[in-house]
Design an enzyme around this catalytic site. Structure first.
Site, short mmCIF file in Angstrom:
data_model
loop_
_atom_site.label_atom_id
_atom_site.label_comp_id
_atom_site.label_asym_id
_atom_site.label_seq_id
_atom_site.Cartn_x
_atom_site.Cartn_y
_atom_site.Cartn_z
N GLY A 89 34.92 -15.98 2.72
CA GLY A 89 35.59 -17.36 3.24
C GLY A 89 35.22 -18.43 2.54
CE1 TYR A 151 36.01 -22.12 6.78
CE2 TYR A 151 36.09 -23.31 8.85
CZ TYR A 151 35.56 -22.56 8.05
OH TYR A 151 34.30 -21.61 8.49
N GLY A 182 29.39 -21.32 15.00
CA GLY A 182 29.44 -22.99 15.13
C GLY A 182 28.74 -23.50 13.63
N1 LIG Z 1 28.26 -21.46 7.24
C1 LIG Z 1 28.66 -21.90 8.45
O1 LIG Z 1 28.30 -22.84 9.20
C2 LIG Z 1 30.02 -21.11 9.15
C3 LIG Z 1 30.42 -21.41 10.26
C4 LIG Z 1 31.56 -20.74 10.75
C5 LIG Z 1 32.06 -19.86 10.06
N2 LIG Z 1 31.66 -19.44 8.66
C6 LIG Z 1 32.16 -18.36 8.24
O2 LIG Z 1 31.36 -17.57 7.89
C7 LIG Z 1 31.74 -16.83 6.52
C8 LIG Z 1 30.64 -16.83 5.46
O3 LIG Z 1 30.30 -18.12 5.20
P1 LIG Z 1 28.96 -18.42 4.37
O4 LIG Z 1 28.41 -19.83 5.08
O5 LIG Z 1 28.09 -17.41 4.31
O6 LIG Z 1 29.73 -18.82 3.06
P2 LIG Z 1 29.19 -18.63 1.68
O7 LIG Z 1 29.99 -19.54 0.83
O8 LIG Z 1 27.73 -18.82 1.39
O9 LIG Z 1 29.56 -16.87 1.28
C9 LIG Z 1 31.03 -16.84 1.12
C10 LIG Z 1 30.86 -15.38 0.15
O10 LIG Z 1 32.36 -15.15 0.12
C11 LIG Z 1 32.73 -14.99 -1.40
N3 LIG Z 1 34.19 -14.99 -1.50
C12 LIG Z 1 34.69 -16.02 -1.64
N4 LIG Z 1 36.05 -15.70 -2.02
C13 LIG Z 1 36.22 -14.46 -2.22
C14 LIG Z 1 37.33 -13.66 -2.59
N5 LIG Z 1 38.49 -13.98 -2.76
N6 LIG Z 1 36.95 -12.22 -2.39
C15 LIG Z 1 35.66 -11.61 -2.04
N7 LIG Z 1 34.83 -12.68 -1.80
C16 LIG Z 1 35.06 -14.01 -1.70
C17 LIG Z 1 31.85 -15.91 -2.08
O11 LIG Z 1 31.77 -15.28 -3.19
C18 LIG Z 1 30.66 -15.79 -1.22
O12 LIG Z 1 29.54 -14.98 -1.61
C19 LIG Z 1 32.89 -17.58 6.10
O13 LIG Z 1 34.01 -16.96 6.51
C20 LIG Z 1 32.82 -18.88 6.81
O14 LIG Z 1 34.25 -19.53 6.80
C21 LIG Z 1 30.62 -19.90 8.32
#
Ligand SMILES: NC(=O)c1ccc[n+]([C@@H]2O[C@H](COP(=O)([O-])OP(=O)(O)OC[C@H]3O[C@@H](n4cnc5c(N)ncnc54)[C@H](O)[C@@H]3O)[C@@H](O)[C@H]2O)c1
Length: 250
Positions: A89, A151, A182
């Site tokens: 994401g 988003y 969250g």
């Molecule tokens: N970090 C937070 O607080 C939080 C809160 C709610 C939801 N989320 C969700 O959790 C998930 C993980 O978040 P995170 O914090 O680990 O983010 P992050 O940016 O650390 O990791 C996301 C990973 O997705 C990969 N990615 C991006 N586009 C891609 C594609 N087209 N194909 C394959 N891989 C792809 C990136 O290379 C990266 O390694 C996401 O979906 C995010 O929206 C995160």
């Protein structure tokens, strides 16, 4: 205990550090998929370093040809997938007037169309096996309003895709759920948001990636077989209290 070939997209990301580890600790084989092959390799190596089973695959979930060849590679190297965790994401910090249709669609492509494409590609194998577990990593931003509309719209779509797939998977042995984190301790979260956590989140603390991993691991387990179509908040209570606060706090 059933052990599952578990495909995790975005496996090289911050949250997946915790998800990969907890899935592997539960005995599952972790298939680490990331757009960035080095990140996928590093994630798989970390799991193996802890004594778990893991494979790395590079794929862009927005590309149909990548997702199709991903299935072929996984079948060749590991076998059929029994569980999918859609965690890839992006968060584009643009408000309405900073976006154009293309930048908006890019976020929807990764966060919503990507999970659809992965589920679509692997669904028949799970239907044939009469078993499957699907966990979509959504967000509390899909439930509440949020300053960044691409988003929020993508995550609202993902949570509702989850519920809608109940019809497709009726009687197939496949469950499909969303987890809605969250504020999680990952690089995606800027310092300004971290600083506000003690006053804005009822538990007063940031969520650790391991906690998301523990919830996902539970959803893969037999004990969770009746949890289906759920949108599980894991946010320290932030969503329930959100309306009391100034929306700028996110
Ligand atoms: N970090 C937070 O607080 C939080 C809160 C709610 C939801 N989320 C969700 O959790 C998930 C993980 O978040 P995170 O914090 O680990 O983010 P992050 O940016 O650390 O990791 C996301 C990973 O997705 C990969 N990615 C991006 N586009 C891609 C594609 N087209 N194909 C394959 N891989 C792809 C990136 O290379 C990266 O390694 C996401 O979906 C995010 O929206 C995160």
């Amino acid at each position: 205990m059933r052990t599952l070939n578990t495909l995790i997209t975005g496996a090289g990301g911050g949250m997946c550090r915790g998800i990969n580890r907890r899935i592997a600790e539960a005995g599952h084989t972790v298939l680490c998929v990331d757009l960035d092959s080095e990140r996928a390799e590093a994630a798989a190596a970390a799991v193996r370093g802890d004594g778990g089973k893991a494979f790395a695959f590079a794929a862009d979930v927005t590309r149909a040809d990548d997702v199709a060849s991903l299935r072929r590679e996984v079948l060749e190297q590991v076998g059929p997938v029994q569980a999918i965790v859609n965690a890839a994401g992006v968060l584009d910090r643009k408000m309405l007037l900073d976006h154009d249709a293309e930048s908006f669609a890019t976020v929807l492509g990764i966060n919503l169309v990507g999970p659809f494409a992965v589920i679509r590609e692997f669904a028949q194998d799970m239907i044939d096996a009469n078993f499957g577990r699907i966990v979509n990593v959504s967000s509390i931003a899909g439930t509440t309003g949020y300053p960044y509309p691409s988003y929020a719209a993508s995550k609202a779509g993902l949570s509702n895709l989850t519920r809608s797939l109940l019809m497709d998977f009726w009687g197939t042995g496949i469950t499909v759920n969303s987890v809605c984190p969250g504020v999680v301790d990952t690089p995606m979260v800027i310092q300004e948001v971290r600083d506000q956590v003690p006053n804005k989140v009822p538990t007063g603390r940031i969520v650790e990636p391991e906690e998301i991993g523990a919830l996902v691991a539970f959803l893969l387990s037999d004990d969770a077989r009746s949890i289906n179509g759920a949108d599980l908040m894991i946010d320290g209570g932030a969503t329930q209290i959100f309306r009391l606060f100034d929306p700028q706090h996110v």
